[in-house]
Structures are given as structure tokens and as C-alpha cells.
Design a protein around this motif. Structure first.
Motif, short mmCIF file in Angstrom:
data_model
loop_
_atom_site.label_atom_id
_atom_site.label_comp_id
_atom_site.label_asym_id
_atom_site.label_seq_id
_atom_site.Cartn_x
_atom_site.Cartn_y
_atom_site.Cartn_z
N MET A 1 0.83 -1.20 0.00
CA MET A 1 0.00 0.00 0.00
C MET A 1 0.87 1.25 0.00
N GLY A 2 0.36 2.26 -0.63
CA GLY A 2 1.02 3.54 -0.50
C GLY A 2 0.60 4.16 0.83
N TRP A 47 15.80 -0.38 -7.44
CA TRP A 47 14.71 -1.36 -7.36
C TRP A 47 14.49 -1.77 -5.92
N GLY A 48 13.37 -2.43 -5.67
CA GLY A 48 13.08 -2.89 -4.31
C GLY A 48 11.97 -3.90 -4.33
N HIS A 100 4.72 -1.18 6.14
CA HIS A 100 3.49 -0.58 5.59
C HIS A 100 2.26 -1.38 6.03
N GLU A 109 3.40 -5.47 5.95
CA GLU A 109 4.25 -5.40 4.74
C GLU A 109 5.55 -4.72 5.10
N THR A 111 9.44 -3.31 3.39
CA THR A 111 10.27 -3.04 2.21
C THR A 111 11.58 -2.40 2.66
N PRO A 112 12.57 -2.38 1.77
CA PRO A 112 13.73 -1.54 2.09
C PRO A 112 13.29 -0.08 2.05
N PRO A 115 15.86 2.26 -1.99
CA PRO A 115 15.94 1.11 -2.89
C PRO A 115 17.36 0.56 -3.06
N GLN A 278 6.45 -8.79 -4.29
CA GLN A 278 6.42 -7.90 -5.46
C GLN A 278 7.78 -7.22 -5.61
N PHE A 281 10.95 -1.81 -10.35
CA PHE A 281 12.20 -1.39 -11.00
C PHE A 281 12.03 -0.01 -11.61
N LYS A 443 4.10 2.29 -13.19
CA LYS A 443 3.96 3.31 -12.15
C LYS A 443 4.51 4.65 -12.61
N PRO A 457 11.30 9.52 -7.25
CA PRO A 457 11.36 8.44 -8.23
C PRO A 457 10.85 8.85 -9.61
N ARG A 460 8.47 3.73 -13.21
CA ARG A 460 8.78 2.40 -12.65
C ARG A 460 7.82 1.33 -13.15
N GLU A 462 6.32 -2.49 -11.92
CA GLU A 462 6.21 -3.43 -10.79
C GLU A 462 5.82 -4.81 -11.30
P1 ADP Z 1 3.46 -0.20 -3.70
O1 ADP Z 1 2.78 -0.83 -2.52
O2 ADP Z 1 2.73 0.96 -4.25
O3 ADP Z 1 3.80 -1.18 -4.76
P2 ADP Z 1 5.78 0.20 -1.95
O4 ADP Z 1 6.25 1.53 -1.52
O5 ADP Z 1 5.17 -0.69 -0.93
O6 ADP Z 1 4.84 0.44 -3.22
O7 ADP Z 1 7.01 -0.62 -2.57
C1 ADP Z 1 7.74 -0.14 -3.63
C2 ADP Z 1 9.11 -0.75 -3.73
O8 ADP Z 1 9.85 0.07 -4.64
C3 ADP Z 1 9.91 -0.77 -2.44
O9 ADP Z 1 10.68 -1.94 -2.37
C4 ADP Z 1 10.85 0.42 -2.57
O10 ADP Z 1 12.06 0.24 -1.89
C5 ADP Z 1 11.09 0.43 -4.05
N1 ADP Z 1 11.50 1.76 -4.56
C6 ADP Z 1 11.53 2.93 -3.90
N2 ADP Z 1 11.98 3.92 -4.72
C7 ADP Z 1 12.23 3.34 -5.90
C8 ADP Z 1 12.70 3.84 -7.15
N3 ADP Z 1 13.02 5.12 -7.33
N4 ADP Z 1 12.82 2.96 -8.15
C9 ADP Z 1 12.50 1.67 -8.00
N5 ADP Z 1 12.05 1.15 -6.85
C10 ADP Z 1 11.91 1.98 -5.81
#
Ligand code: ADP
Ligand code: MG
Ligand code: MG
Ligand code: MG
Ligand code: MG
Ligand code: MG
Length: 671
Positions: A1-2, A47-48, A100, A109, A111-112, A115, A278, A281, A443, A457, A460, A462
Motif C-alpha cells: 500500500m502507498g 529497485w526494491g 506498511h 508489509e 520493504t527496504p 531502494p 512484489q 524497478f 507506475k 522516483p 517504474r 512493478e
Molecule cells: P506499492 O505498494 O505501491 O507497490 P511500496 O512503496 O510498498 O509500493 O514498494 C515499492 C518498492 O519500490 C519498495 O521496495 C521500494 O524500496 C522500491 N523503490 C523505492 N523507490 C524506488 C525507485 N526510485 N525505483 C525503484 N524502486 C523503488
């Protein structure tokens, strides 16, 4: 989620009046995003990944173990991890980790925070797994600081489905079926609303999907057939709830429920309560983002199959291996009329609809509009506006993509967010975009993402189909596999032609649902016969083993070896990495690729295959396709053991000898 908007979410009968307002302004916001960001170039390949964990109780009372349950009382953990310091536990953000909210109150949830590739340390191959492991550890450490009833412990599992979700006693809430105030949002016979995230957005989402649709959602998953498997899903009558909730079980629902040979599920939580892996990139620019999206399209069903981890639903063994169509049904807000007339052929959660194509007429692109050979409705008004506006007129392929997303209604609108500045805000666009859940997501950035503002960013893509795996090792392996594929695509865009007709990709998505689609020699997917220097869109039906290993278009020989050679990591073949023991990063990469190879060739089982057999061989299993509480406990004991890498024999059984040994020794090093 955002990020979650704060405010008052509107119920469907009120919010529907603003549907057109949200779409009209969402389109304008999108146009301003393109105006600002279309000229961005040379964005690095940041990426992440996203891991969705489940919080599970692991309790002992009077030295006796209690049944494992999903925990719905530990959701304080999110805020605590994000904003409260606990002495002795490192701050998550300082460790480059962030958490999140997710649909389930039992979900978390992670994430890093920044990224991968954004600093030298974060570019190391082994960093991905390290970061994933930290996310689990920090959360578990925090959870252990709270002593609920002197005996309760909450652990994190990265599993796609909780096997007994929707059965009696699957959550730790007393008095679950109090009929006076319960289940207003979902009206489910099986899932108490206590499983839904407390933030108002989520129950409203649940109720509004149901109201728009005009009835409850209904998912029928094929039941695994054993000798004593009942013909009908008997969990319906067996449940005392049917008396209490008779009003929520009208005749048309019972027709859906009693479908011979199928498991019946009736709430959004059955789908959105599944966990996935997920990866997102960043593309160097808009054109490359479109190319990347198109090129990854047919990798999505393949990776869904390869990561199969959903052999159970609602306490039954299922005759499919993945979660995808359950989530698809769980958020399917189409009315009967929209569905039956064919006006809206698919759920808003589904496989990608359209290739994005290329906007540059002067640049070679393998895209041909004939590849979009499926029936995909569009919002004509939106399409015209995207083509005809003076701010950023889109080409027709891009416009068609967004005009398809805009056939949907916004599901939740916040009263305080109705009026927005379209030149600086994006809520209305994101409202439509983020509730179009597809196998890939394109995205766009925000209006802040001008070419010189690299702080935010860019464009991207996903990758959204993968099922989450038990160990950080596997989740890192699959994420890094997609990363290498992406790197190869972005390195050779002029000669890499991954296109096949869209209808074939749709078929692949269905094939990926079949039991043992990865392992069975009789189950085949459409796969390109050649990728490089070809104008052809030819594909053949191949097994997963062929898709990964055939010399002309196999992912290992053609994609992985090519990019690793280009990076001067190998001379010819990725298996050379085995000898590179001087570099722990390369050793890790070797074992990631080895895992993928062994899973794709069927040499070692998928999660779905291994754990279906685990149940079938369980001494208490009655050949009735049912997962009892004690079988469930043993399943989860086994999940915990594999997650913690704590038993060499089990690791060898699950991963094969060489990976099993490697993982067990890694675990020993950790201690
Ligand atoms: P969503 O839930 O909308 O898919 P999240 O914020 O939960 O988005 O996850 C997005 C992922 O993208 C995370 O792993 C984050 O580290 C990574 N990310 C953040 N910035 C960038 C970027 N500039 N380019 C690619 N990936 C990114
Ligand atoms: Mg998520
Ligand atoms: Mg997310
Ligand atoms: Mg999300
Ligand atoms: Mg989810
Ligand atoms: Mg995501």
C-alpha cells in the motif's frame, strides 16, 4: 500500500456521485504528471521488493502448546516499528527497513527504505537477503517486548495463505460470531471483520465492493479430490454461523456456495489476506519503462507458476497451486449485468490487458498493435482527452492503456480529498491506478518528477505475480532473478524482442493455476522460440523445464548467461559461479540460481507440491481433503522450522542436498 489518506471515507451510495469527478480530475492529474516527467532521462536502475508477512500466535499455556492462530491483536506493531523507539532494538529506518499497512489486521508489509542500487552497500547481491531477514528480525524483536497474557508469542511467517483461514478458531478473538455488531463490512459467513485492517479505508473498501456489485463476492476454487472428499463444501452447514447469519446467505449465494467439487469463499479477505512478493524497478526513461513493461509481460505467469505456494484454502486441500484467481474474485466489483453482457470481461484484479507499445515513431521497436489481440474495453471520453489535450497529448497506445484503467469506478473516496489541485496532487489518479491490480503495474511518478529533480522516483514497473516464499533466501533468489532479467532487457533493448500475442499470455496465466504446473511434463506454457535479433512473435508450448533451460530461448542459457557474461561475472555459464568461493556475493548468487534451476526442472518441489504431500501423508489425515487443527499445527511447525533453517534433514528434503547443506551451514555461521 502507498500512504493512507486520513479522513472520512464515503459509503458507496454517497461516493458514487463523485465517480465521474474523480475520473475527470484523475485524467488531468495524469496529464500533468506526463507533462512534468516525460523528459526524464538516465534514471538509475533502483529497485526494491515488498514482503507481506503474516502475524501468527505461537502460544504455550501451562507448558502445553496451543493451536496456531492468525493474530489480530498485534497490529500495534506497525506504528511501533515506524515511530517508537524501544531500548535495545535498532531503529528500523536506520537499518534501511520500513513497514506498511496491508489489508489484513494480521498482516505486515515490509520493504527496504531506500531502494537497492541507491548506495554501494545496497548494490551488493547479498544485501537483498540481509535486508529481508532484518525486516523479519526487527519486527519479531519488537513483538516479543509485549507480553499479552504472560504466555503469548507472535511470530512472522512469510506464507501466501494461512491454511485454516476461515475455519473455526483461526483467529485469536473471543466471541467472534456475535450477530449484533459483527461483519457489517464483509457479511462473510467465515471471516469475521476483525481480520480487516482497522484503518477505515479497508472496511469501506470491503463494503463498497460488495455494494457496487450488488451481492457478496463469491470464489469457487476446485477442491483436491481424494477418496473421502465430500462432493460439496460442507463447512457451510457445519457452521453454527449459518443460523446467525442466515440473512447474509440468500438463495443466489447458496447456488454459488454449493457447487459440487469446489471450495466456497465469500469475502474480500480470502484474497487480500493472501501474501505476495512484489518487485519494482525504475526505468531510465519513459520509453524504456514502456519497453520494460511489455517485455516482462510473459514472465509474469511463468513466475506465478514457479513460486506456487497456495495449495490450501479455508481448511481444504485445493486442486490449484496459486492464490491469483482467489484475489481476483475477492475484489471483483462488477455487477451481474456488466459481467454477463461481456461489457466488462475481467475483474479489476487480473492479468495485464494491453501492451504499452512505443511512442517513438523513429526508433525501432518490435511492438505491433496486432499483439493486443484481446477484447479490452476502454473509457472513450478518457481516451479522447488523453489524445487531444494541449498539455501533453499522448500517443494512442499509451492512451489506450490508461483509458482501460479508467473504465473502473473509484471504490473509496475520502470526503476531505474531493477537491484537489490537479497540477500538484495525484490522489484521484492514484485512486483509479492503485485499484487496478494487474500482473504488472506501470507506475508513473508525480508532477514533482521533473527531469532535474532526481530526489523523487521516476518511471517504474512493478512485477506483481510472485507468491511469497518461506525463507529470505528464496524471496531474495526470485527477486534477484527478476532483477537480472530486467538488467538484461535494459542492456539489450534494441535486439531483445519478448513479444508474443496478448491472448497467449492470458492463457499462460490460467495454466499457471493448474496443480503442479511447474513440475508436470504435460502442462505447457506459450514461450518465445527466440528472443534476440528476431522480428518474429513465434512461440511454442513448453514445460517449465524447457522455458528455463532450452538452448534457444531458455531463461538460463539466453537471458541469465548473457547478462552475467556482459557484466564479466562469468565466461560462459552461470554454473561457473560454484567455483568462485572467494567471493561470498557470487556464492550467494550461485545458490539463488541453483534454487531457480532445481525448482524449474522439478528436481525439488514447489511449496505447493511439498506441503500438499505433507498433508496427504499426515497420520491424522482422513483422505477427505480437510486440514484439521492439528494438521494445521504440524504444517506451521514445519513452516517455522524451514523459515529458521533449523533442521538439516528437513532443509535437504525441501531444497535438495546441496542447497540444504548450504543453508544449514549459513545458519550455523549466523549463530
Ligand atoms: P506499492 O505498494 O505501491 O507497490 P511500496 O512503496 O510498498 O509500493 O514498494 C515499492 C518498492 O519500490 C519498495 O521496495 C521500494 O524500496 C522500491 N523503490 C523505492 N523507490 C524506488 C525507485 N526510485 N525505483 C525503484 N524502486 C523503488
Ligand atoms: Mg502489499
Ligand atoms: Mg507496498
Ligand atoms: Mg501495494
Ligand atoms: Mg496482498
Ligand atoms: Mg506493490
Amino acid at each position: 500500500m502507498g500512504l493512507l489518506s486520513l479522513g472520512t471515507p464515503l459509503e458507496w451510495e454517497v461516493s458514487r456521485k463523485y465517480n465521474e469527478h474523480v475520473r475527470d480530475n484523475g485524467v488531468e492529474q495524469l496529464i500533468y504528471i506526463f507533462k512534468a516527467a516525460h523528459g526524464r532521462n538516465n534514471d538509475p536502475l533502483y529497485w526494491g521488493d515488498e514482503l507481506e508477512f503474516m502475524l501468527v500466535t505461537n502460544n504455550h499455556k501451562d507448558n502445553k502448546k496451543e493451536h496456531y492462530k492468525l493474530s489480530v491483536e498485534a497490529d500495534w506493531i506497525l506504528e511501533s516499528l515506524e515511530s517508537t523507539e524501544t531500548p535495545g532494538i535498532p531503529n528500523a529506518h536506520d537499518q534501511n527497513v520500513t513497514y506498511h499497512p496491508e489489508y489484513g489486521r494480521f498482516m505486515l508489509e515490509a520493504t527496504p527504505l531506500s531502494p537497492y542500487n541507491s548506495t554501494k552497500e545496497y548494490s551488493k547481491i547479498s544485501y537483498v537477503e540481509k535486508n529481508m531477514e532484518l525486516r523479519r528480525q526487527l519486527a519479531e524483536e519488537k513483538l516479543s517486548t509485549k507480553d499479552y497474557n504472560h504466555h503469548e508469542k507472535v511470530i512472522l511467517l512469510s506464507i501466501a495463505v494461512f491454511p485454516r483461514m476461515g475455519c473455526d478458531n483461526f483467529i485469536n478473538v473471543p466471541n467472534q460470531w456475535d450477530p449484533l455488531h459483527k461483519n457489517k463490512a464483509s457479511q462473510s459467513l467465515f471471516l469475521p471483520d476483525e481480520i480487516i485492517n482497522r484503518h477505515v479505508r479497508f472496511p469501506t473498501l470491503t463494503a463498497n465492493i460488495r455494494t457496487r456489485r450488488g451481492e457478496k463476492v463469491a470464489m469457487n476454487v476446485p477442491m483436491y479430490k481424494d477418496i473421502h472428499t465430500p462432493l460439496l463444501d460442507d463447512s457451510i452447514e457445519n457452521s453454527a454461523r449459518i443460523q446467525t447469519f442466515g440473512k447474509w446467505f440468500p438463495k443466489h449465494d447458496s447456488e454459488k456456495a454449493y457447487k459440487p467439487g469446489f471450495i466456497y469463499m465469500d469475502a474480500m479477505g480470502f484474497g487480500m489476506g493472501c501474501s505476495c512478493l512484489q518487485v519494482t524497478f525504475q526505468a531510465p526513461n519513459l520509453e524504456m519503462g514502456r519497453y520494460l513493461y511489455d517485455s516482462l509481460n510473459n514472465f509474469a505467469p511463468i513466475m506465478l507458476s514457479l513460486t506456487s505456494a497456495s495449495p490450501f484454502f479455508k481448511g481444504w486441500l485445493s486442486d490449484q497451486d496459486v492464490r491469483w484467481n482467489v484475489i481476483s474474485g475477492a475484489v471483483d466489483d462488477r455487477t451481474a449485468e456488466e459481467k454477463d453482457s461481456g461489457k466488462v470481461p475481467k475483474s479489476r484484479y487480473s492479468v495485464v490487458d494491453l501492451y504499452l507499445g512505443s511512442g517513438l515513431n523513429n526508433k525501432a521497436s518490435y511492438f505491433d498493435e496486432k499483439l493486443n489481440d484481446t477484447n479490452v474495453p476502454i473509457n472513450k471520453k478518457v481516451y479522447q482527452r488523453l489524445l487531444d489535450n494541449e498539455i501533453y497529448p499522448m500517443d494512442k497506445h499509451l492512451a489506450r492503456h490508461f483509458a482501460h484503467l479508467f473504465i473502473r469506478d473509484p471504490i473509496v473516496i475520502f470526503e476531505e480529498r474531493i477537491n484537489q489541485d490537479n497540477e500538484t496532487e495525484t490522489d484521484h489518479f492514484e485512486n483509479i491506478q492503485s485499484t487496478n491490480w494487474q500482473s504488472l503495474r506501470f507506475k508513473p511518478p508525480t508532477q514533482k518528477a521533473t527531469p532535474d529533480n532526481k530526489q523523487v522516483p521516476g518511471w517504474r514497473v512493478e512485477f506483481r505475480t510472485m507468491e511469497i516464499q518461506l525463507t529470505s533466501f528464496e524471496n531474495a533468489a526470485f527477486s534477484i532473478l527478476i532483477y537480472l532479467i530486467v538488467e538484461c532487457l535494459l542492456t539489450f533493448p534494441d535486439i531483445f524482442n519478448a513479444y508474443i500475442p496478448m491472448s497467449n499470455v492470458w492463457q499462460n496465466m490460467e495454466t499457471a493455476h493448474k496443480r503442479d504446473s511447474t513440475i508436470s511434463p504435460n502442462i505447457k506454457f506459450h514461450w518465445k522460440t527466440q528472443f534476440f535479433n528476431t522480428n518474429s512473435y513465434d512461440s511454442e508450448k513448453m514445460t517449465m523445464k524447457e522455458i528455463f533451460n532450452n538452448p534457444k530461448s531458455g531463461i538460463f542459457p539466453v537471458v541469465i548467461n548473457r547478462i552475467l557474461k556482459h557484466k564479466k561475472i562469468i565466461d560462459n555459464d552461470w554454473k561457473e559461479l560454484k567455483a568462485r568461493t572467494e567471493d561470498s556475493d557470487l556464492t550467494a548468487l550461485y545458490f539463488y540460481l541453483l534454487l531457480v534451476e532445481k525448482r524449474s526442472s522439478g528436481e525439488i518441489p514447489t511449496f505447493a507440491h511439498y506441503f500438499r504431500n505433507f498433508v496427504l501423508r499426515h497420520p491424522e489425515y482422513k483422505h477427505d481433503s480437510k486440514i484439521s487443527e492439528s494438521i494445521n499445527d504440524d504444517l506451521i511447525d514445519r513452516y517455522v522450522s524451514i523459515t529458521n533453517l533449523d533442521n538439516e534433514n528437513i532443509l535437504k528434503e525441501y531444497f535438495g542436498d546441496s542447497i540444504g547443506e548450504y543453508l544449514y551451514s549459513k545458519r550455523e555461521n549466523k549463530i
